[in-house]
Design a protein around this motif. Structure first.
Motif, PDB file in Angstrom:
ATOM      1  N   SER A  55      85.631 -30.629 -26.300  1.00 56.28           N
ATOM      2  CA  SER A  55      85.204 -29.464 -26.400  1.00 56.28           C
ATOM      3  C   SER A  55      84.110 -29.367 -25.285  1.00 56.28           C
ATOM      4  CB  SER A  55      84.692 -28.654 -27.629  1.00 56.28           C
ATOM      5  OG  SER A  55      84.341 -27.404 -26.871  1.00 56.28           O
ATOM      6  N   PHE A  56      83.923 -28.583 -23.918  1.00 53.18           N
ATOM      7  CA  PHE A  56      82.700 -29.061 -23.201  1.00 53.18           C
ATOM      8  C   PHE A  56      81.579 -28.037 -23.583  1.00 53.18           C
ATOM      9  CE2 PHE A  56      85.937 -31.099 -20.737  1.00 53.18           C
ATOM     10  CZ  PHE A  56      85.314 -31.884 -19.998  1.00 53.18           C
ATOM     11  N   CYS A  57      80.667 -27.686 -23.431  1.00 48.14           N
ATOM     12  CA  CYS A  57      79.374 -27.073 -23.750  1.00 48.14           C
ATOM     13  C   CYS A  57      79.546 -25.961 -23.098  1.00 48.14           C
ATOM     14  CB  CYS A  57      78.026 -27.808 -23.451  1.00 48.14           C
ATOM     15  SG  CYS A  57      77.935 -29.043 -24.880  1.00 48.14           S
ATOM     16  N   ARG A  58      80.394 -26.020 -22.062  1.00 50.10           N
ATOM     17  CA  ARG A  58      80.370 -24.736 -21.768  1.00 50.10           C
ATOM     18  C   ARG A  58      82.014 -24.487 -21.401  1.00 50.10           C
ATOM     19  NH1 ARG A  58      79.147 -24.599 -15.820  1.00 50.10           N
ATOM     20  NH2 ARG A  58      79.133 -21.807 -15.944  1.00 50.10           N
ATOM     21  N   ASP A  59      81.678 -22.499 -21.998  1.00 45.83           N
ATOM     22  CA  ASP A  59      82.658 -22.461 -22.203  1.00 45.83           C
ATOM     23  C   ASP A  59      83.896 -22.103 -20.989  1.00 45.83           C
ATOM     24  OD1 ASP A  59      82.756 -22.065 -24.832  1.00 45.83           O
ATOM     25  OD2 ASP A  59      82.087 -19.754 -25.142  1.00 45.83           O
ATOM     26  N   ASN A  62      86.006 -25.524 -20.219  1.00 46.87           N
ATOM     27  CA  ASN A  62      86.996 -25.271 -21.603  1.00 46.87           C
ATOM     28  C   ASN A  62      88.007 -23.853 -20.801  1.00 46.87           C
ATOM     29  OD1 ASN A  62      85.885 -27.227 -23.251  1.00 46.87           O
ATOM     30  ND2 ASN A  62      84.761 -25.594 -24.182  1.00 46.87           N
ATOM     31  N   GLU A  63      87.600 -22.669 -20.212  1.00 52.74           N
ATOM     32  CA  GLU A  63      88.119 -21.776 -19.689  1.00 52.74           C
ATOM     33  C   GLU A  63      89.308 -22.331 -18.951  1.00 52.74           C
ATOM     34  OE1 GLU A  63      86.202 -18.100 -19.910  1.00 52.74           O
ATOM     35  OE2 GLU A  63      86.206 -18.179 -22.013  1.00 52.74           O
ATOM     36  N   SER A  64      88.882 -23.087 -17.957  1.00 50.31           N
ATOM     37  CA  SER A  64      89.053 -23.274 -16.380  1.00 50.31           C
ATOM     38  C   SER A  64      90.534 -24.716 -16.754  1.00 50.31           C
ATOM     39  CB  SER A  64      88.022 -24.494 -15.330  1.00 50.31           C
ATOM     40  OG  SER A  64      87.497 -25.011 -16.220  1.00 50.31           O
ATOM     41  N   LEU A  65      90.313 -25.347 -17.786  1.00 45.99           N
ATOM     42  CA  LEU A  65      91.376 -26.116 -18.550  1.00 45.99           C
ATOM     43  C   LEU A  65      92.253 -25.606 -19.728  1.00 45.99           C
ATOM     44  CD1 LEU A  65      88.628 -29.340 -18.913  1.00 45.99           C
ATOM     45  CD2 LEU A  65      90.718 -29.315 -17.180  1.00 45.99           C
ATOM     46  N   ILE A 109      96.814 -32.541 -22.413  1.00 42.76           N
ATOM     47  CA  ILE A 109      98.321 -32.738 -23.252  1.00 42.76           C
ATOM     48  C   ILE A 109      98.526 -30.583 -23.276  1.00 42.76           C
ATOM     49  CG2 ILE A 109     100.143 -32.428 -25.562  1.00 42.76           C
ATOM     50  CD1 ILE A 109      98.134 -35.127 -25.995  1.00 42.76           C
ATOM     51  N   GLU A 110      96.885 -30.342 -23.521  1.00 44.01           N
ATOM     52  CA  GLU A 110      97.577 -29.104 -24.011  1.00 44.01           C
ATOM     53  C   GLU A 110      95.260 -28.921 -24.076  1.00 44.01           C
ATOM     54  OE1 GLU A 110      98.555 -27.760 -27.774  1.00 44.01           O
ATOM     55  OE2 GLU A 110      98.580 -28.847 -28.637  1.00 44.01           O
ATOM     56  N   GLY A 111      95.110 -26.851 -23.832  1.00 40.80           N
ATOM     57  CA  GLY A 111      94.302 -26.596 -23.202  1.00 40.80           C
ATOM     58  C   GLY A 111      94.184 -25.193 -24.359  1.00 40.80           C
ATOM     59  N   ASN A 112      93.148 -24.958 -25.130  1.00 36.84           N
ATOM     60  CA  ASN A 112      92.800 -24.002 -24.923  1.00 36.84           C
ATOM     61  C   ASN A 112      91.437 -23.403 -25.117  1.00 36.84           C
ATOM     62  OD1 ASN A 112      90.877 -24.187 -27.464  1.00 36.84           O
ATOM     63  ND2 ASN A 112      92.917 -24.734 -28.739  1.00 36.84           N
ATOM     64  N   VAL A 113      90.975 -22.422 -25.485  1.00 34.48           N
ATOM     65  CA  VAL A 113      89.697 -21.630 -24.634  1.00 34.48           C
ATOM     66  C   VAL A 113      88.354 -22.680 -25.537  1.00 34.48           C
ATOM     67  CG1 VAL A 113      90.051 -19.183 -24.229  1.00 34.48           C
ATOM     68  CG2 VAL A 113      89.175 -19.755 -26.557  1.00 34.48           C
ATOM     69  N   SER A 114      88.518 -23.409 -26.885  1.00 36.65           N
ATOM     70  CA  SER A 114      87.487 -24.329 -27.489  1.00 36.65           C
ATOM     71  C   SER A 114      87.883 -25.617 -27.128  1.00 36.65           C
ATOM     72  CB  SER A 114      87.358 -23.415 -28.426  1.00 36.65           C
ATOM     73  OG  SER A 114      88.511 -24.107 -29.456  1.00 36.65           O
ATOM     74  N   ALA A 115      88.576 -26.181 -26.907  1.00 37.74           N
ATOM     75  CA  ALA A 115      89.171 -27.591 -26.173  1.00 37.74           C
ATOM     76  C   ALA A 115      90.336 -27.761 -26.065  1.00 37.74           C
ATOM     77  CB  ALA A 115      89.089 -28.430 -28.210  1.00 37.74           C
ATOM     78  N   PRO A 146      75.945 -35.493 -22.423  1.00 34.66           N
ATOM     79  CA  PRO A 146      75.452 -34.044 -22.538  1.00 34.66           C
ATOM     80  C   PRO A 146      76.309 -32.341 -22.659  1.00 34.66           C
ATOM     81  CG  PRO A 146      74.026 -35.482 -21.197  1.00 34.66           C
ATOM     82  CD  PRO A 146      75.296 -36.116 -22.037  1.00 34.66           C
ATOM     83  N   GLU A 147      77.637 -32.843 -21.421  1.00 33.76           N
ATOM     84  CA  GLU A 147      77.952 -31.926 -20.928  1.00 33.76           C
ATOM     85  C   GLU A 147      79.115 -31.644 -22.078  1.00 33.76           C
ATOM     86  OE1 GLU A 147      76.723 -33.399 -17.527  1.00 33.76           O
ATOM     87  OE2 GLU A 147      77.175 -34.375 -18.784  1.00 33.76           O
ATOM     88  N   VAL A 148      79.719 -32.719 -23.054  1.00 33.88           N
ATOM     89  CA  VAL A 148      80.516 -32.979 -24.112  1.00 33.88           C
ATOM     90  C   VAL A 148      80.114 -32.608 -25.714  1.00 33.88           C
ATOM     91  CG1 VAL A 148      82.582 -34.243 -25.418  1.00 33.88           C
ATOM     92  CG2 VAL A 148      81.935 -33.937 -22.886  1.00 33.88           C
ATOM     93  N   CYS A 149      80.146 -31.095 -26.615  1.00 32.91           N
ATOM     94  CA  CYS A 149      79.707 -30.644 -27.270  1.00 32.91           C
ATOM     95  C   CYS A 149      80.354 -31.796 -28.205  1.00 32.91           C
ATOM     96  CB  CYS A 149      80.085 -29.206 -27.617  1.00 32.91           C
ATOM     97  SG  CYS A 149      78.362 -28.655 -26.603  1.00 32.91           S
ATOM     98  N   TYR A 150      81.897 -31.650 -28.521  1.00 38.31           N
ATOM     99  CA  TYR A 150      83.040 -32.062 -30.135  1.00 38.31           C
ATOM    100  C   TYR A 150      83.509 -32.557 -29.278  1.00 38.31           C
ATOM    101  CZ  TYR A 150      85.979 -31.754 -33.330  1.00 38.31           C
ATOM    102  OH  TYR A 150      87.054 -31.484 -34.479  1.00 38.31           O
ATOM    103  N   VAL A 151      83.666 -33.866 -29.768  1.00 41.08           N
ATOM    104  CA  VAL A 151      85.162 -34.962 -30.036  1.00 41.08           C
ATOM    105  C   VAL A 151      85.508 -35.538 -31.361  1.00 41.08           C
ATOM    106  CG1 VAL A 151      85.670 -37.149 -29.068  1.00 41.08           C
ATOM    107  CG2 VAL A 151      83.907 -36.004 -27.993  1.00 41.08           C
TER     108      VAL A 151
END
Length: 158
Positions: A55-59, A62-65, A109-115, A146-151
């Motif tokens: 999950s990137f820190c900028r929504d 995330n939305e562009s993916l 593989i897939e992507g939603n608004v948060s990850a 820093p650009e990645v908030c969650y892994v």
């Protein structure tokens, strides 16, 4: 070396260094884009069985993916770059930056608004070990950017 030559080097060396970095980033971006459009696996690539969720820190990134498994498959099967939505370019730019900083190639593989969920990919002839050995070091590296908030790793298929 004359004073004129030294002055020339001092003035233009930063320009030359900047150009080579820009070219490298451009090559990385092209590689990420080509990989994103590819149906994997094939004989040229090693693909991790484990899935990494990022999950990137900028929504906005995330939305562009965004892309369900079926959407991504459909876009990739078309064989056309234009099949991918135009907003995806920003997300690919973020993935190219990760590749530039961490030397980790990710195939979505897939992507939603948060990850998004990815497999790690390496060229088949990569001499730095198997792709399975790269999963957990990749998670550590991605976590420190820093650009990645969650892994997280889903190794249930491991």
């Amino acid at each position: 070396m004359t004073f004129k030559n030294i002055l020339f080097c001092v003035l233009f060396l930063p320009l030359l260094i900047g150009c080579s970095q820009e070219q490298s980033t451009g090559l990385r971006s092209a590689e990420v884009k080509a990989l994103d459009e590819s149906m994997l696996p094939d004989e040229r690539w090693q693909l991790s069985k484990a899935t990494i969720e990022v999950s990137f820190c900028r929504d906005r990134v995330n939305e562009s993916l965004l892309g369900s498994k079926s959407e991504l498959r459909g876009w990739r099967l078309s064989g056309e770059s234009t099949a991918f939505p135009p907003y995806r370019k920003e997300g690919l730019k973020a993935l190219a930056k990760l590749f530039e900083e961490a030397d980790i190639l990710l195939w979505q593989i897939e992507g939603n608004v948060s990850a998004q969920r990815y497999h790690i990919v390496k060229p088949s002839g990569d001499s730095r070990g198997s792709v399975a050995d790269a999963v957990f070091p990749a998670v550590v590296t991605l976590s420190s950017i820093p650009e990645v908030c969650y892994v997280a790793v889903d190794d249930s298929e491991y």
